[in-house]
Design an enzyme around this catalytic site. Structure first.
Site, PDB file in Angstrom:
ATOM      1  NE  ARG A 169       9.593 -19.723-103.158  1.00 24.48           N
ATOM      2  CZ  ARG A 169      10.484 -18.914-102.576  1.00 24.48           C
ATOM      3  NH1 ARG A 169      11.628 -19.404-102.095  1.00 24.48           N
ATOM      4  NH2 ARG A 169      10.233 -17.632-102.450  1.00 24.48           N
ATOM      5  CB  SER A 245       2.611 -18.682-105.811  1.00 25.42           C
ATOM      6  OG  SER A 245       2.759 -17.640-104.902  1.00 25.42           O
ATOM      7  CD  GLU A 348       5.212 -22.316-105.110  1.00 25.85           C
ATOM      8  OE1 GLU A 348       5.742 -21.273-105.509  1.00 25.85           O
ATOM      9  OE2 GLU A 348       4.614 -22.411-104.038  1.00 25.85           O
TER      10      GLU A 348
HETATM   11  P1  NAP Z   1       6.358 -10.434-104.859  1.00 27.47           P
HETATM   12  O1  NAP Z   1       6.703 -10.023-103.472  1.00 27.47           O
HETATM   13  O2  NAP Z   1       5.625  -9.499-105.744  1.00 27.47           O
HETATM   14  O3  NAP Z   1       7.674 -10.927-105.591  1.00 27.47           O
HETATM   15  C1  NAP Z   1       7.615 -11.419-106.891  1.00 27.47           C
HETATM   16  C2  NAP Z   1       8.991 -11.856-107.311  1.00 27.47           C
HETATM   17  O4  NAP Z   1       9.893 -10.765-107.207  1.00 27.47           O
HETATM   18  C3  NAP Z   1       9.565 -12.961-106.456  1.00 27.47           C
HETATM   19  O5  NAP Z   1      10.300 -13.814-107.304  1.00 27.47           O
HETATM   20  C4  NAP Z   1      10.479 -12.251-105.509  1.00 27.47           C
HETATM   21  O6  NAP Z   1      11.581 -13.035-105.172  1.00 27.47           O
HETATM   22  C5  NAP Z   1      10.966 -11.103-106.363  1.00 27.47           C
HETATM   23  N1  NAP Z   1      11.315  -9.951-105.516  1.00 27.47           N
HETATM   24  C6  NAP Z   1      10.485  -8.999-105.032  1.00 27.47           C
HETATM   25  N2  NAP Z   1      11.194  -8.077-104.329  1.00 27.47           N
HETATM   26  C7  NAP Z   1      12.490  -8.474-104.351  1.00 27.47           C
HETATM   27  C8  NAP Z   1      13.696  -7.963-103.812  1.00 27.47           C
HETATM   28  N3  NAP Z   1      13.714  -6.818-103.114  1.00 27.47           N
HETATM   29  N4  NAP Z   1      14.828  -8.634-104.038  1.00 27.47           N
HETATM   30  C9  NAP Z   1      14.839  -9.775-104.750  1.00 27.47           C
HETATM   31  N5  NAP Z   1      13.732 -10.315-105.299  1.00 27.47           N
HETATM   32  C10 NAP Z   1      12.568  -9.682-105.112  1.00 27.47           C
HETATM   33  O7  NAP Z   1       5.579 -11.813-104.852  1.00 27.47           O
HETATM   34  P2  NAP Z   1       4.341 -12.389-104.061  1.00 27.47           P
HETATM   35  O8  NAP Z   1       3.768 -13.450-104.932  1.00 27.47           O
HETATM   36  O9  NAP Z   1       3.440 -11.326-103.533  1.00 27.47           O
HETATM   37  O10 NAP Z   1       5.001 -13.143-102.843  1.00 27.47           O
HETATM   38  C11 NAP Z   1       5.496 -12.482-101.694  1.00 27.47           C
HETATM   39  C12 NAP Z   1       6.628 -13.315-101.132  1.00 27.47           C
HETATM   40  O11 NAP Z   1       6.152 -14.597-100.736  1.00 27.47           O
HETATM   41  C13 NAP Z   1       7.740 -13.560-102.156  1.00 27.47           C
HETATM   42  O12 NAP Z   1       8.965 -13.488-101.493  1.00 27.47           O
HETATM   43  C14 NAP Z   1       7.425 -14.944-102.651  1.00 27.47           C
HETATM   44  O13 NAP Z   1       8.563 -15.619-103.163  1.00 27.47           O
HETATM   45  C15 NAP Z   1       6.908 -15.576-101.379  1.00 27.47           C
HETATM   46  N6  NAP Z   1       6.110 -16.778-101.605  1.00 27.47           N
HETATM   47  C16 NAP Z   1       6.661 -17.965-101.267  1.00 27.47           C
HETATM   48  C17 NAP Z   1       5.989 -19.136-101.453  1.00 27.47           C
HETATM   49  C18 NAP Z   1       6.640 -20.436-101.086  1.00 27.47           C
HETATM   50  O14 NAP Z   1       7.735 -20.486-100.567  1.00 27.47           O
HETATM   51  N7  NAP Z   1       6.017 -21.519-101.353  1.00 27.47           N
HETATM   52  C19 NAP Z   1       4.715 -19.099-101.982  1.00 27.47           C
HETATM   53  C20 NAP Z   1       4.156 -17.871-102.301  1.00 27.47           C
HETATM   54  C21 NAP Z   1       4.880 -16.710-102.130  1.00 27.47           C
HETATM   55  P3  NAP Z   1      11.499 -14.172-104.026  1.00 27.47           P
HETATM   56  O15 NAP Z   1      10.575 -15.208-104.532  1.00 27.47           O
HETATM   57  O16 NAP Z   1      12.899 -14.627-103.918  1.00 27.47           O
HETATM   58  O17 NAP Z   1      10.999 -13.507-102.806  1.00 27.47           O
END
Ligand code: NAP
Length: 366
Positions: A169, A245, A348
């Site tokens: 990020r 987020s 963020e």
């Molecule tokens: P989530 O899926 O509950 O994940 C929360 C955290 O756990 C994140 O840091 C995610 O890593 C990590 N995680 C979950 N499963 C994983 C796995 N199998 N292996 C490695 N790491 C894992 O979070 P959420 O808020 O509902 O978001 C869903 C997805 O959207 C996430 O991937 C999140 O990063 C992404 N997102 C991205 C942005 C952006 O790029 N601006 C904004 C909002 C959400 P990761 O972050 O590496 O996935």
């Protein structure tokens, strides 16, 4: 130098940002071409106006006082194919292109690499700033280069992916080069064929019926997941006034993880329940889980602001909020998580127009 006709005076920013708060910009330039962007930059330079570049407004918090000087939005949204080589397709997409429309186009054309990034609000130009990622895919897996306009000189420059400082990020565009370049075009290399099997548990569960899901199935499953968390911008959703987020997921060193486990035990919480994912020499921990463990639940209300009823990581404007209300809630959560769990969460979204730094805003004694 006369103000170019396409630059308007006093423009609302709340109406251009998904959090729907913040004061006005002194001037707003919605540039329809690189030449217009250059003219706007030169005018601001000659007038001595500070400059702010705004994308789709989905990842920023604008101060109630608004923004001095010029706010610049780059509108062009063309998409071109630069080269085809075997199963690889090299594309260039102008910064004003809607991100999710690009993902939709790639999926419909059998191109892999963006499907898990479905439903992320905002424009293509913002994607490399924070190296967007979701459900196991990250922009830097496909990013090739960006073309930018140097704000100080008006010169175009192509910057290769290796020089962009891409990380979790983050990129140099967000950190040490902040405000230096206007992104004009983003080049990506996509692969024709079947998608890789999803690695993320939530996505695998959402696809449980499909053994070898195709691109469209992956996209649909991601959109469904994101919708269930109010992470797709939809005006009909009462949680829609958010910046997605609000806090980044912390990446902890071994010692910090042990300290966190101890804090959880002190709070009477089962530390085994803490989700953690190895990430290089660190552990990625979900900020949403920490926020809930510190006592801030989904649907929390603080007057005109609160937490989304579908995701504790999204701060929302419940209707008539001011930016200061969101800062106050962010501070309460930052300080509550730090006091109870010893972890500091950092936002963020980009904070615009505040005289204090984000650290000062969140750590103030109020
Ligand atoms: P989530 O899926 O509950 O994940 C929360 C955290 O756990 C994140 O840091 C995610 O890593 C990590 N995680 C979950 N499963 C994983 C796995 N199998 N292996 C490695 N790491 C894992 O979070 P959420 O808020 O509902 O978001 C869903 C997805 O959207 C996430 O991937 C999140 O990063 C992404 N997102 C991205 C942005 C952006 O790029 N601006 C904004 C909002 C959400 P990761 O972050 O590496 O996935």
């Amino acid at each position: 130098m006369r103000r170019p006709g396409f630059i308007q005076g006093r423009a609302s920013l709340a109406s251009r940002c998904t959090l729907a708060v913040g004061g006005d910009a002194d001037y707003l330039a919605r540039a329809s071409s690189v030449d217009q962007a250059r003219d706007a930059l030169e005018w601001a330079r000659v007038q001595g106006h500070p400059l702010t570049i705004l994308g789709g407004g989905s990842n920023c918090l604008v101060a109630d006082e608004g923004l001095d000087g010029l706010v610049l939005q780059f509108l062009p949204a063309q998409r071109r194919t630069l080269e085809r080589h075997g199963d690889r397709v090299h594309i260039g997409v102008a910064a004003g292109h809607d991100w999710d429309r690009l993902v939709d186009w790639s999926v419909k054309h059998g191109l892999c690499g963006l499907e898990c990034l479905s439903g992320i609000p905002g424009l293509v130009g913002a994607a490399p700033m924070q190296n967007i990622g979701a459900y196991g895919q990250q922009l830097d897996n496909v990013l090739e280069a960006v073309t930018v306009l140097d704000v100080a000189t008006g010169q175009e420059e192509r910057i290769n992916r290796d020089e962009l400082g891409l990380g979790y990020r983050t990129s140099h565009l967000k950190t040490e080069w902040a405000g230096r370049f206007l992104v004009l075009e983003v080049e990506m290399i996509l692969r024709m064929g079947a998608p890789e099997s999803p690695r993320y548990g939530q996505l695998q569960d959402a696809l449980s019926g499909a053994r070898e899901p195709d691109l469209a199935q992956v996209r649909d499953a991601v959109l469904k997941l994101r919708r269930s968390k109010s992470m797709v911008y939809d005006r009909k959703d009462p949680n829609h006034r958010s910046a997605g987020s609000f806090f980044m997921n912390p990446r902890l060193l071994d010692d910090d993880l042990i300290a966190l486990e101890e804090k959880l035990v002190e709070q009477g919480i089962d530390s085994e329940a803490l989700p953690r994912y190895p990430d290089g020499d660190r552990w990625k921990v979900p900020a949403a889980w920490l926020i809930e463990a510190a006592g801030f639940k989904k649907g929390l209300e603080r007057g005109p602001v609160g937490l989304s009823s579908n995701h504790s990581l999204a701060l929302i404007n419940r209707g008539r909020a001011q930016a200061q209300d969101l800062v106050n809630l962010a501070r309460e959560i930052h300080q509550g998580v730090a006091e109870r769990l010893g972890v500091r969460l950092w936002p963020e979204p980009v904070f615009l127009g505040f005289s204090d730094s984000v650290r000062e805003l969140l750590e103030a004694n109020k």
